[in-house]
Each structure stands twice: as structure tokens, then as C-alpha cells.
Motif scaffolding. Structure first.
Motif, PDB file in Angstrom:
ATOM      1  N   GLU A 174     -69.932  38.592 -47.323  1.00 44.37           N
ATOM      2  CA  GLU A 174     -68.957  37.600 -47.791  1.00 44.37           C
ATOM      3  C   GLU A 174     -67.540  37.976 -47.349  1.00 44.37           C
ATOM      4  O   GLU A 174     -66.778  37.129 -46.868  1.00 44.37           O
ATOM      5  CB  GLU A 174     -69.015  37.468 -49.318  1.00 44.37           C
ATOM      6  CG  GLU A 174     -70.250  36.773 -49.849  1.00 44.37           C
ATOM      7  CD  GLU A 174     -71.432  37.731 -49.984  1.00 44.37           C
ATOM      8  OE1 GLU A 174     -71.294  38.917 -49.620  1.00 44.37           O
ATOM      9  OE2 GLU A 174     -72.503  37.276 -50.435  1.00 44.37           O
ATOM     10  N   GLU A 175     -67.188  39.250 -47.533  1.00 41.56           N
ATOM     11  CA  GLU A 175     -65.860  39.728 -47.132  1.00 41.56           C
ATOM     12  C   GLU A 175     -65.627  39.527 -45.640  1.00 41.56           C
ATOM     13  O   GLU A 175     -64.584  39.018 -45.219  1.00 41.56           O
ATOM     14  CB  GLU A 175     -65.720  41.217 -47.446  1.00 41.56           C
ATOM     15  CG  GLU A 175     -65.552  41.570 -48.893  1.00 41.56           C
ATOM     16  CD  GLU A 175     -65.429  43.076 -49.066  1.00 41.56           C
ATOM     17  OE1 GLU A 175     -64.314  43.544 -49.308  1.00 41.56           O
ATOM     18  OE2 GLU A 175     -66.453  43.782 -48.936  1.00 41.56           O
ATOM     19  N   GLU A 178     -65.443  35.838 -44.510  1.00 47.38           N
ATOM     20  CA  GLU A 178     -64.159  35.241 -44.896  1.00 47.38           C
ATOM     21  C   GLU A 178     -63.040  35.697 -43.966  1.00 47.38           C
ATOM     22  O   GLU A 178     -62.195  34.912 -43.544  1.00 47.38           O
ATOM     23  CB  GLU A 178     -63.833  35.613 -46.342  1.00 47.38           C
ATOM     24  CG  GLU A 178     -62.560  34.979 -46.870  1.00 47.38           C
ATOM     25  CD  GLU A 178     -62.271  35.332 -48.321  1.00 47.38           C
ATOM     26  OE1 GLU A 178     -61.148  35.084 -48.775  1.00 47.38           O
ATOM     27  OE2 GLU A 178     -63.182  35.865 -49.000  1.00 47.38           O
ATOM     28  N   GLU A 217     -60.128  49.630 -56.409  1.00 46.60           N
ATOM     29  CA  GLU A 217     -59.359  48.388 -56.378  1.00 46.60           C
ATOM     30  C   GLU A 217     -59.061  47.857 -57.779  1.00 46.60           C
ATOM     31  O   GLU A 217     -58.065  47.170 -57.985  1.00 46.60           O
ATOM     32  CB  GLU A 217     -60.101  47.334 -55.556  1.00 46.60           C
ATOM     33  CG  GLU A 217     -60.180  47.678 -54.071  1.00 46.60           C
ATOM     34  CD  GLU A 217     -60.731  46.545 -53.235  1.00 46.60           C
ATOM     35  OE1 GLU A 217     -60.672  45.385 -53.676  1.00 46.60           O
ATOM     36  OE2 GLU A 217     -61.229  46.820 -52.121  1.00 46.60           O
ATOM     37  N   ARG A 268     -64.147  37.832 -63.801  1.00 44.28           N
ATOM     38  CA  ARG A 268     -63.462  37.185 -62.677  1.00 44.28           C
ATOM     39  C   ARG A 268     -62.830  38.229 -61.753  1.00 44.28           C
ATOM     40  O   ARG A 268     -62.918  38.110 -60.525  1.00 44.28           O
ATOM     41  CB  ARG A 268     -62.387  36.235 -63.218  1.00 44.28           C
ATOM     42  CG  ARG A 268     -61.409  35.700 -62.156  1.00 44.28           C
ATOM     43  CD  ARG A 268     -62.116  34.960 -61.040  1.00 44.28           C
ATOM     44  NE  ARG A 268     -62.772  33.764 -61.500  1.00 44.28           N
ATOM     45  CZ  ARG A 268     -62.158  32.577 -61.637  1.00 44.28           C
ATOM     46  NH1 ARG A 268     -60.876  32.463 -61.375  1.00 44.28           N
ATOM     47  NH2 ARG A 268     -62.837  31.543 -62.046  1.00 44.28           N
ATOM     48  N   GLU A 269     -62.211  39.264 -62.318  1.00 42.43           N
ATOM     49  CA  GLU A 269     -61.588  40.313 -61.499  1.00 42.43           C
ATOM     50  C   GLU A 269     -62.641  41.056 -60.673  1.00 42.43           C
ATOM     51  O   GLU A 269     -62.426  41.331 -59.491  1.00 42.43           O
ATOM     52  CB  GLU A 269     -60.827  41.296 -62.401  1.00 42.43           C
ATOM     53  CG  GLU A 269     -59.567  40.717 -63.021  1.00 42.43           C
ATOM     54  CD  GLU A 269     -58.927  41.654 -64.027  1.00 42.43           C
ATOM     55  OE1 GLU A 269     -57.682  41.701 -64.096  1.00 42.43           O
ATOM     56  OE2 GLU A 269     -59.675  42.353 -64.751  1.00 42.43           O
ATOM     57  N   SER A 271     -65.537  39.852 -59.832  1.00 44.65           N
ATOM     58  CA  SER A 271     -66.029  38.879 -58.853  1.00 44.65           C
ATOM     59  C   SER A 271     -65.110  38.799 -57.642  1.00 44.65           C
ATOM     60  O   SER A 271     -65.577  38.742 -56.499  1.00 44.65           O
ATOM     61  CB  SER A 271     -66.152  37.503 -59.510  1.00 44.65           C
ATOM     62  OG  SER A 271     -66.547  36.530 -58.570  1.00 44.65           O
ATOM     63  N   ASP A 272     -63.804  38.812 -57.886  1.00 44.69           N
ATOM     64  CA  ASP A 272     -62.836  38.749 -56.780  1.00 44.69           C
ATOM     65  C   ASP A 272     -62.932  39.980 -55.884  1.00 44.69           C
ATOM     66  O   ASP A 272     -62.792  39.885 -54.659  1.00 44.69           O
ATOM     67  CB  ASP A 272     -61.411  38.620 -57.330  1.00 44.69           C
ATOM     68  CG  ASP A 272     -61.155  37.272 -57.988  1.00 44.69           C
ATOM     69  OD1 ASP A 272     -61.917  36.324 -57.699  1.00 44.69           O
ATOM     70  OD2 ASP A 272     -60.214  37.167 -58.802  1.00 44.69           O
ATOM     71  N   VAL A 273     -63.164  41.145 -56.480  1.00 46.10           N
ATOM     72  CA  VAL A 273     -63.238  42.393 -55.718  1.00 46.10           C
ATOM     73  C   VAL A 273     -64.552  42.510 -54.946  1.00 46.10           C
ATOM     74  O   VAL A 273     -64.581  42.938 -53.790  1.00 46.10           O
ATOM     75  CB  VAL A 273     -63.065  43.606 -56.662  1.00 46.10           C
ATOM     76  CG1 VAL A 273     -63.443  44.898 -55.961  1.00 46.10           C
ATOM     77  CG2 VAL A 273     -61.620  43.693 -57.150  1.00 46.10           C
ATOM     78  N   GLY A 275     -66.955  39.935 -54.441  1.00 43.51           N
ATOM     79  CA  GLY A 275     -67.466  38.757 -53.744  1.00 43.51           C
ATOM     80  C   GLY A 275     -68.737  38.204 -54.366  1.00 43.51           C
ATOM     81  O   GLY A 275     -69.360  37.290 -53.826  1.00 43.51           O
ATOM     82  N   SER A 277     -70.621  36.199 -57.444  1.00 40.83           N
ATOM     83  CA  SER A 277     -70.238  35.165 -58.412  1.00 40.83           C
ATOM     84  C   SER A 277     -70.318  35.699 -59.834  1.00 40.83           C
ATOM     85  O   SER A 277     -71.093  36.623 -60.132  1.00 40.83           O
ATOM     86  CB  SER A 277     -71.144  33.939 -58.271  1.00 40.83           C
ATOM     87  OG  SER A 277     -72.459  34.235 -58.721  1.00 40.83           O
ATOM     88  N   GLU A 278     -69.535  35.102 -60.734  1.00 38.47           N
ATOM     89  CA  GLU A 278     -69.526  35.533 -62.125  1.00 38.47           C
ATOM     90  C   GLU A 278     -70.887  35.322 -62.780  1.00 38.47           C
ATOM     91  O   GLU A 278     -71.312  36.112 -63.629  1.00 38.47           O
ATOM     92  CB  GLU A 278     -68.441  34.776 -62.891  1.00 38.47           C
ATOM     93  CG  GLU A 278     -67.025  35.105 -62.435  1.00 38.47           C
ATOM     94  CD  GLU A 278     -65.986  34.300 -63.188  1.00 38.47           C
ATOM     95  OE1 GLU A 278     -65.960  34.386 -64.432  1.00 38.47           O
ATOM     96  OE2 GLU A 278     -65.197  33.583 -62.535  1.00 38.47           O
TER      97      GLU A 278
END
Length: 294
Positions: A174-175, A178, A217, A268-269, A271-273, A275, A277-278
Motif C-alpha cells: 500500500e505504501e 501510493e 512513528e 485511526r493513527e 491505520s495511517d501508519v 496502511g 484499515s481500521e
């Protein structure tokens, strides 16, 4: 000079200075007239060093010509301002010289791919070691003609994915997709193609490989990292890793340990790090929590 060596006279520390090795304590010269591998000039500031240096940058596998070719700079002042006709002449010379460095189509494609790799490495903050190995893979694939008819961006992302797995510093598809601005499916297809054609055997990624980056992170600390690794080990003993994405296990275990240890971090945090999903993080989190009775 080996820094454990000592002066034969007084046992003091030996230092290397001005083509000789002498004792720091008594001054005894142990060796002299050595070859000085340093520059033949002295500088007292960064600007002074740039002005006096008459060598270029070291060679690098991350550049299509290893960084050994010359180039005409974009500076229009050499002592004094250049006349308009001279500026036009330098512009033409610069264009012809750039074209000569990338004379063939394969050379231009290689140069473009390695420039794209530099961009992605900078964006994702990938280490120098991973970057260099990825560049070697990309050059090898280019030399074998494997780039023909394929997306440069997807192939660059695939080489970075493979190289990061080599160093046990995996990045998710995913990273990379993107950063490359192509679909995850395209990057995965390019990765499988390169692995087959270059005969690269990648061992399966472990959830533990992702933990240090996630914890770093999220600024959760070393204690949390150690506990997450323990939880993943317990989950493995219970058979919870089978058929599950390693990155989702790492993300869920990180969330679980952070919650147990009272760290303020949201799904959410994570998930952002990661990739992931919640929804997937919650599912894996509940599986681990229930099975391990935490």
C-alpha cells in the motif's frame, strides 16, 4: 592504524598525524613517511572546502552512470555576467551534453527509473542500504530487458519492496503503490515478475519486522515495542498468524499493547501508519485479545 596499539616506550595512545604515527603522551615517532590519502589542500569552512575541492562526488550505484560523468551547470556567471549570446550557447551545449549522457532509449529509461527511485526513497524515508540494493536490482532488470512494456513506477516500487524485504525492513505494498502513484495490484504483479525473472527467493515477511517502524512513528517507546514482540510470539504459538497478513497482525498487536499499557493511540493513527484499515485492525485485535485472554 589499529586504535588498540600502544606506544612501545610508555604504553601511551598512538595517534596518526601529518604522515607519521606518534605517541600522544611521550611524543615518540613510531612510524613516518606514510602515504597521506587526504586532500592536498586545507579548508577552514564549508564554502572554502567547496571552492578548493577539485574532485567530484563518489561513485554511486543509485545513478545510471554511477555519478562519474560530467555535466554543464546552470550557472550564468563565471567571474562576470555572461552575454546573452554566450548564455544561449551554454544552453545548447548543456542540452547536447545531457543527450549524450543518455544516448540510447534503454539508457534514458534507466535514468528515468533511477530518478523516480530517488523520489520515492526520499518520500518514504528509505535507508541508503535498501536504496542501493534496489538500484542494483533495477539495473539488472533493465540490462536483461525486463522493463520493456511495463510501468517504470511499478517496477521501481517492486525493486524497493524486494530490497526492503532483504534487510527485514519491509514496506507494505500500500505504501509503495501510493508513493509510486500506481495500483497495489500492479506493484504486486511487478514484484512477482521480477522475483521470478531474477530468481529471487524472498522469505515470508514476519509481523515482528514491521513493529519497530510502527512504534517509532507513533512514538510509543522501546518498552511497548518489546511487549508487542512478545504478544506476536504468543499469537504465533496459538496459530493466530496463519492465513493473516503480517502487517495487520503487527498493527493489531501494537494497538492492543498500547491500550493495555495506557498509551494514547487511536485505531485511526495506527491505520495511517500501517496502511491497514481500521476494520481489519479491530478484527485482528479482538482475535488476539480473546485467544490470549488479555
Amino acid at each position: 592504524m589499529n586504535d588498540v596499539e600502544r606506544c612501545p616506550e610508555c604504553g601511551g595512545k598512538l595517534i596518526s598525524e601529518e604522515n607519521e604515527v606518534r605517541c600522544e603522551s611521550c611524543g615518540l615517532v613510531v612510524d613516518e613517511e606514510m602515504i597521506d590519502s587526504g586532500p592536498d589542500w586545507r579548508a577552514f569552512s564549508f564554502d572554502d572546502e567547496k571552492e578548493k575541492s577539485h574532485v567530484g562526488l563518489p561513485s554511486s550505484v543509485t545513478k545510471h552512470d554511477k555519478g562519474l560523468s560530467t555535466e554543464i551547470g546552470f550557472k550564468d556567471r563565471y567571474g562576470k555576467e555572461l552575454a546573452p549570446e554566450k548564455k544561449a550557447q551554454f544552453s545548447r551545449l548543456r542540452r547536447h551534453q545531457l543527450q549524450s549522457r543518455r544516448s540510447s532509449g534503454k539508457e534514458r529509461s534507466l535514468s528515468t527509473g533511477l530518478q523516480e527511485m530517488h523520489r520515492m526513497v526520499s518520500q518514504l524515508n528509505i535507508s541508503k542500504d535498501v536504496h542501493e540494493v534496489a538500484a542494483v536490482f533495477y539495473k539488472t532488470a533493465s540490462g536483461k530487458g525486463l522493463m520493456k512494456g511495463r510501468s517504470i513506477e511499478a517496477m521501481v516500487a517492486a525493486t524497493l519492496y524486494i530490497a526492503s524485504r532483504f534487510y527485514n525492513l519491509p514496506r507494505t505494498l500500500e505504501e509503495l503503490s501510493e508513493a509510486a502513484r500506481v495500483s497495489k495490484k500492479e506493484v504486486a504483479r511487478a514484484e512477482r515478475y521480477l522475483a521470478d525473472e531474477l530468481d529471487i527467493n524472498l522469505k515470508p515477511a514476519s509481523p515482528v519486522d514491521y513493529v519497530p517502524r510502527f512504534v517509532s512513528e507513533l512514538d510509543l517507546g522501546k518498552e511497548v515495542e518489546n511487549r508487542v514482540v512478545e504478544v506476536i510470539g504468543l499469537a504465533d504459538e496459538k496459530g493466530l498468524l496463519s492465513g493473516r497478513s503480517p502487517v495487520s497482525i503487527a498493527a493489531a498487536a501494537t494497538y492492543l499493547v498500547a491500550k493495555v499499557m495506557g498509551k494514547k493511540v487511536t485505531q485511526r493513527e495506527i491505520s495511517d501508519v500501517s496502511g491497514v484499515s481500521e476494520v481489519t485492525i479491530r478484527n485482528r485485535y479482538h482475535e488476539i485479545e480473546e485467544e490470549l485472554d488479555l
